[in-house]
Design a protein around this motif. Structure first.
Motif, PDB file in Angstrom:
ATOM      1  N   LEU A   1       0.830  -1.198   0.000  1.00 45.29           N
ATOM      2  CA  LEU A   1       0.000   0.000   0.000  1.00 45.29           C
ATOM      3  C   LEU A   1       0.867   1.252   0.000  1.00 45.29           C
ATOM      4  CD1 LEU A   1      -2.525  -1.260   2.676  1.00 45.29           C
ATOM      5  CD2 LEU A   1      -2.978  -1.019   0.234  1.00 45.29           C
ATOM      6  N   GLY A   2       0.365   2.291  -0.637  1.00 39.12           N
ATOM      7  CA  GLY A   2       1.110   3.553  -0.700  1.00 39.12           C
ATOM      8  C   GLY A   2       2.371   3.441  -1.517  1.00 39.12           C
ATOM      9  N   ALA A   3       2.281   2.730  -2.638  1.00 39.78           N
ATOM     10  CA  ALA A   3       3.487   2.359  -3.391  1.00 39.78           C
ATOM     11  C   ALA A   3       3.876   3.355  -4.476  1.00 39.78           C
ATOM     12  CB  ALA A   3       3.291   0.982  -4.022  1.00 39.78           C
ATOM     13  N   SER A   4       3.288   4.536  -4.465  1.00 38.05           N
ATOM     14  CA  SER A   4       3.578   5.473  -5.550  1.00 38.05           C
ATOM     15  C   SER A   4       4.944   6.134  -5.409  1.00 38.05           C
ATOM     16  CB  SER A   4       2.492   6.557  -5.626  1.00 38.05           C
ATOM     17  OG  SER A   4       2.461   7.314  -4.422  1.00 38.05           O
ATOM     18  N   ARG A   5       5.495   6.124  -4.187  1.00 41.41           N
ATOM     19  CA  ARG A   5       6.786   6.764  -3.990  1.00 41.41           C
ATOM     20  C   ARG A   5       7.411   6.266  -2.694  1.00 41.41           C
ATOM     21  NH1 ARG A   5       6.010  12.980  -1.800  1.00 41.41           N
ATOM     22  NH2 ARG A   5       5.035  12.464   0.200  1.00 41.41           N
ATOM     23  N   GLY A   6       8.619   6.690  -2.448  1.00 38.19           N
ATOM     24  CA  GLY A   6       9.254   6.508  -1.157  1.00 38.19           C
ATOM     25  C   GLY A   6       9.479   5.078  -0.738  1.00 38.19           C
ATOM     26  N   LEU A   7       9.214   4.803   0.537  1.00 38.50           N
ATOM     27  CA  LEU A   7       9.555   3.523   1.129  1.00 38.50           C
ATOM     28  C   LEU A   7       8.835   2.361   0.466  1.00 38.50           C
ATOM     29  CD1 LEU A   7       9.548   4.493   4.923  1.00 38.50           C
ATOM     30  CD2 LEU A   7      11.522   4.233   3.404  1.00 38.50           C
ATOM     31  N   CYS A   8       7.550   2.518   0.204  1.00 36.73           N
ATOM     32  CA  CYS A   8       6.802   1.386  -0.343  1.00 36.73           C
ATOM     33  C   CYS A   8       7.114   1.122  -1.805  1.00 36.73           C
ATOM     34  CB  CYS A   8       5.312   1.573  -0.105  1.00 36.73           C
ATOM     35  SG  CYS A   8       4.866   1.166   1.603  1.00 36.73           S
ATOM     36  N   MET A   9       7.461   2.140  -2.554  1.00 36.13           N
ATOM     37  CA  MET A   9       7.946   1.889  -3.903  1.00 36.13           C
ATOM     38  C   MET A   9       9.241   1.088  -3.842  1.00 36.13           C
ATOM     39  SD  MET A   9       8.673   4.511  -7.086  1.00 36.13           S
ATOM     40  CE  MET A   9      10.139   5.262  -6.382  1.00 36.13           C
ATOM     41  N   ALA A  10      10.087   1.429  -2.872  1.00 35.58           N
ATOM     42  CA  ALA A  10      11.341   0.697  -2.705  1.00 35.58           C
ATOM     43  C   ALA A  10      11.094  -0.737  -2.273  1.00 35.58           C
ATOM     44  CB  ALA A  10      12.231   1.410  -1.685  1.00 35.58           C
ATOM     45  N   ILE A  11      10.063  -0.973  -1.448  1.00 38.76           N
ATOM     46  CA  ILE A  11       9.760  -2.317  -0.970  1.00 38.76           C
ATOM     47  C   ILE A  11       9.214  -3.202  -2.082  1.00 38.76           C
ATOM     48  CG2 ILE A  11       8.161  -3.607   0.516  1.00 38.76           C
ATOM     49  CD1 ILE A  11       8.422  -1.198   2.490  1.00 38.76           C
ATOM     50  N   ALA A  12       8.373  -2.657  -2.930  1.00 38.55           N
ATOM     51  CA  ALA A  12       7.731  -3.459  -3.973  1.00 38.55           C
ATOM     52  C   ALA A  12       8.751  -4.124  -4.887  1.00 38.55           C
ATOM     53  CB  ALA A  12       6.790  -2.571  -4.792  1.00 38.55           C
ATOM     54  N   LYS A  13       9.847  -3.460  -5.147  1.00 38.15           N
ATOM     55  CA  LYS A  13      10.807  -3.977  -6.127  1.00 38.15           C
ATOM     56  C   LYS A  13      11.544  -5.224  -5.653  1.00 38.15           C
ATOM     57  CE  LYS A  13      11.108   0.468  -8.449  1.00 38.15           C
ATOM     58  NZ  LYS A  13      11.946   1.610  -8.895  1.00 38.15           N
ATOM     59  N   PRO A  14      12.120  -5.273  -4.431  1.00 37.15           N
ATOM     60  CA  PRO A  14      12.768  -6.518  -4.011  1.00 37.15           C
ATOM     61  C   PRO A  14      11.780  -7.657  -3.772  1.00 37.15           C
ATOM     62  CG  PRO A  14      12.861  -4.889  -2.247  1.00 37.15           C
ATOM     63  CD  PRO A  14      12.395  -4.182  -3.476  1.00 37.15           C
ATOM     64  N   LEU A  15      10.546  -7.346  -3.364  1.00 34.43           N
ATOM     65  CA  LEU A  15       9.552  -8.405  -3.250  1.00 34.43           C
ATOM     66  C   LEU A  15       9.339  -9.078  -4.602  1.00 34.43           C
ATOM     67  CD1 LEU A  15       6.817  -6.794  -0.950  1.00 34.43           C
ATOM     68  CD2 LEU A  15       8.382  -8.644  -0.345  1.00 34.43           C
ATOM     69  N   ALA A  16       9.219  -8.262  -5.639  1.00 33.69           N
ATOM     70  CA  ALA A  16       9.053  -8.811  -6.984  1.00 33.69           C
ATOM     71  C   ALA A  16      10.306  -9.558  -7.430  1.00 33.69           C
ATOM     72  CB  ALA A  16       8.720  -7.691  -7.965  1.00 33.69           C
ATOM     73  N   ALA A  17      11.477  -9.023  -7.093  1.00 36.21           N
ATOM     74  CA  ALA A  17      12.729  -9.669  -7.485  1.00 36.21           C
ATOM     75  C   ALA A  17      12.881 -11.042  -6.830  1.00 36.21           C
ATOM     76  CB  ALA A  17      13.913  -8.782  -7.120  1.00 36.21           C
ATOM     77  N   GLU A  18      12.290 -11.209  -5.635  1.00 38.72           N
ATOM     78  CA  GLU A  18      12.350 -12.499  -4.941  1.00 38.72           C
ATOM     79  C   GLU A  18      11.268 -13.467  -5.413  1.00 38.72           C
ATOM     80  OE1 GLU A  18      14.493 -13.796  -2.881  1.00 38.72           O
ATOM     81  OE2 GLU A  18      15.794 -12.044  -2.655  1.00 38.72           O
ATOM     82  N   GLY A  19      10.458 -13.043  -6.387  1.00 35.19           N
ATOM     83  CA  GLY A  19       9.497 -13.950  -6.997  1.00 35.19           C
ATOM     84  C   GLY A  19       8.052 -13.717  -6.651  1.00 35.19           C
ATOM     85  N   ALA A  20       7.756 -12.767  -5.758  1.00 38.43           N
ATOM     86  CA  ALA A  20       6.367 -12.508  -5.395  1.00 38.43           C
ATOM     87  C   ALA A  20       5.641 -11.776  -6.518  1.00 38.43           C
ATOM     88  CB  ALA A  20       6.299 -11.679  -4.119  1.00 38.43           C
ATOM     89  N   THR A  21       4.356 -12.042  -6.624  1.00 42.54           N
ATOM     90  CA  THR A  21       3.487 -11.230  -7.470  1.00 42.54           C
ATOM     91  C   THR A  21       3.051 -10.039  -6.633  1.00 42.54           C
ATOM     92  OG1 THR A  21       2.679 -13.140  -8.701  1.00 42.54           O
ATOM     93  CG2 THR A  21       1.326 -11.148  -8.763  1.00 42.54           C
ATOM     94  N   VAL A  22       3.444  -8.842  -7.049  1.00 40.49           N
ATOM     95  CA  VAL A  22       3.231  -7.650  -6.238  1.00 40.49           C
ATOM     96  C   VAL A  22       2.080  -6.817  -6.794  1.00 40.49           C
ATOM     97  CG1 VAL A  22       4.258  -5.501  -5.401  1.00 40.49           C
ATOM     98  CG2 VAL A  22       5.648  -7.582  -5.530  1.00 40.49           C
ATOM     99  N   PHE A  23       1.139  -6.518  -5.933  1.00 41.23           N
ATOM    100  CA  PHE A  23       0.060  -5.594  -6.260  1.00 41.23           C
ATOM    101  C   PHE A  23       0.403  -4.270  -5.589  1.00 41.23           C
ATOM    102  CE2 PHE A  23      -1.580  -9.839  -6.498  1.00 41.23           C
ATOM    103  CZ  PHE A  23      -2.324  -9.838  -7.674  1.00 41.23           C
ATOM    104  N   ALA A  24       0.817  -3.310  -6.385  1.00 41.93           N
ATOM    105  CA  ALA A  24       1.261  -2.016  -5.876  1.00 41.93           C
ATOM    106  C   ALA A  24       0.081  -1.058  -5.907  1.00 41.93           C
ATOM    107  CB  ALA A  24       2.403  -1.487  -6.733  1.00 41.93           C
ATOM    108  N   ALA A  25      -0.336  -0.609  -4.728  1.00 49.98           N
ATOM    109  CA  ALA A  25      -1.540   0.217  -4.624  1.00 49.98           C
ATOM    110  C   ALA A  25      -1.187   1.656  -4.295  1.00 49.98           C
ATOM    111  CB  ALA A  25      -2.467  -0.339  -3.550  1.00 49.98           C
ATOM    112  N   ALA A  26      -1.913   2.577  -4.922  1.00 43.73           N
ATOM    113  CA  ALA A  26      -1.720   3.999  -4.666  1.00 43.73           C
ATOM    114  C   ALA A  26      -2.985   4.734  -5.075  1.00 43.73           C
ATOM    115  CB  ALA A  26      -0.522   4.533  -5.446  1.00 43.73           C
ATOM    116  N   ARG A  27      -3.092   5.991  -4.620  1.00 41.85           N
ATOM    117  CA  ARG A  27      -4.273   6.784  -4.987  1.00 41.85           C
ATOM    118  C   ARG A  27      -4.366   6.971  -6.490  1.00 41.85           C
ATOM    119  NH1 ARG A  27      -2.990   9.912  -0.280  1.00 41.85           N
ATOM    120  NH2 ARG A  27      -1.732  11.278  -1.568  1.00 41.85           N
ATOM    121  N   SER A  28      -3.221   7.155  -7.138  1.00 42.58           N
ATOM    122  CA  SER A  28      -3.200   7.366  -8.581  1.00 42.58           C
ATOM    123  C   SER A  28      -2.462   6.218  -9.248  1.00 42.58           C
ATOM    124  CB  SER A  28      -2.514   8.695  -8.925  1.00 42.58           C
ATOM    125  OG  SER A  28      -2.378   8.828 -10.319  1.00 42.58           O
TER     126      SER A  28
END
Length: 252
Positions: free
Chosen positions: A13-40
């Motif tokens: 959640l809150g993946a449009s910038r900052g910490l959560c954008m940074a988190i989404a990328k290694p999760l995906a790199a480790e093989g997870a299917t990532v649903f990145a959520a943001a207002r826009s």
């Protein structure tokens, strides 16, 4: 260390910038299917590779729509909670309407979303819930009254939930970022400079001087800790508050 998140579904959640954008990328790199959520959705569509979802956490209807969407396709194994950051200000200046509006977006609606997604985790006997708070929940940060107060509620909820679901194979943890160099930190430095009639560079330098590590953290350093907590290797870590702050919090 291979964390192997293949086959796991992660909601960030809150993946449009900052910490959560940074988190989404290694999760995906480790093989997870990532649903990145943001207002826009447009702010994340360029890097989320088709997994961008739109959700304004202040809108309960959108929160329920997101839960419906995920549950129709298997739910989520990993949830990274982030309700954003409210504007700076003192406790005395914060009005009732501000408390209610920000509590709904940063806490109440997050609790509701997690509650809806939990049953599928329990059926599978595996889940990871990680909430991003702030070092302010342990050592309140001056002029961030809304953040200090509301995120402290997230900590209480997380610890309570952790004890309830540990036997179901679900871990619930809180991560407390210190001064991680994101756009949010730059905004807070700019606000402090304006408030004190100082130069932004001077404000940032004074802030770095209070950190034993002598620098702001990198978003990637924060994201790597969260990714570990999301993995099977962290299965015995639950109900914990984990500092990622370069030693900035003074207490033990």
């Amino acid at each position: 260390m291979v964390l192997d998140l293949n086959g796991k579904r992660a909601l960030v959640l809150g993946a449009s910038r900052g910490l959560c954008m940074a988190i989404a990328k290694p999760l995906a790199a480790e093989g997870a299917t990532v649903f990145a959520a943001a207002r826009s959705r447009d702010k994340i569509a360029d890097w989320a590779e088709g997994m961008a979802v739109e959700c304004d956490l202040s809108d309960l209807a959108q929160v329920d729509a997101l839960a419906d969407q995920l549950l129709s396709d298997g739910g989520a194994d990993i949830i990274v909670n982030n309700g954003g950051g409210p504007p700076p200000g003192t406790a005395q200046a914060a009005e009732r309407g501000q408390w209610l509006a920000h509590f709904e977006a940063m806490a109440a609606n997050l609790f509701h979303l997690n509650t809806r997604l939990l049953p599928e985790m329990k059926v599978r006997g595996w889940g990871r819930i990680i909430s991003i708070t702030s070092s302010g929940v342990e050592q309140p940060i001056p002029n961030l009254a809304l953040s200090n107060g509301i995120l402290s509620a997230v900590v209480g909820w997380s610890k309570t939930l952790a004890n309830e679901v540990a036997g179901d194979g679900i871990t619930v943890n809180v991560v407390m970022p210190g001064r991680i160099h994101t756009q949010r930190v730059d905004e807070l430095d700019a606000a402090a400079a304006k408030r004190t009639d100082s130069d932004v560079a001077e404000v940032a330098a004074r802030s770095r001087a209070t950190i034993p590590a002598g620098r702001y953290g990198k978003p990637e350093e924060f994201a790597d800790v969260v990714t570990f907590l999301a993995s099977a290797r962290a299965g015995y870590v639950t109900g914990s508050r984990i500092r990622i702050d370069g030693g900035a919090i003074k207490g033990i």
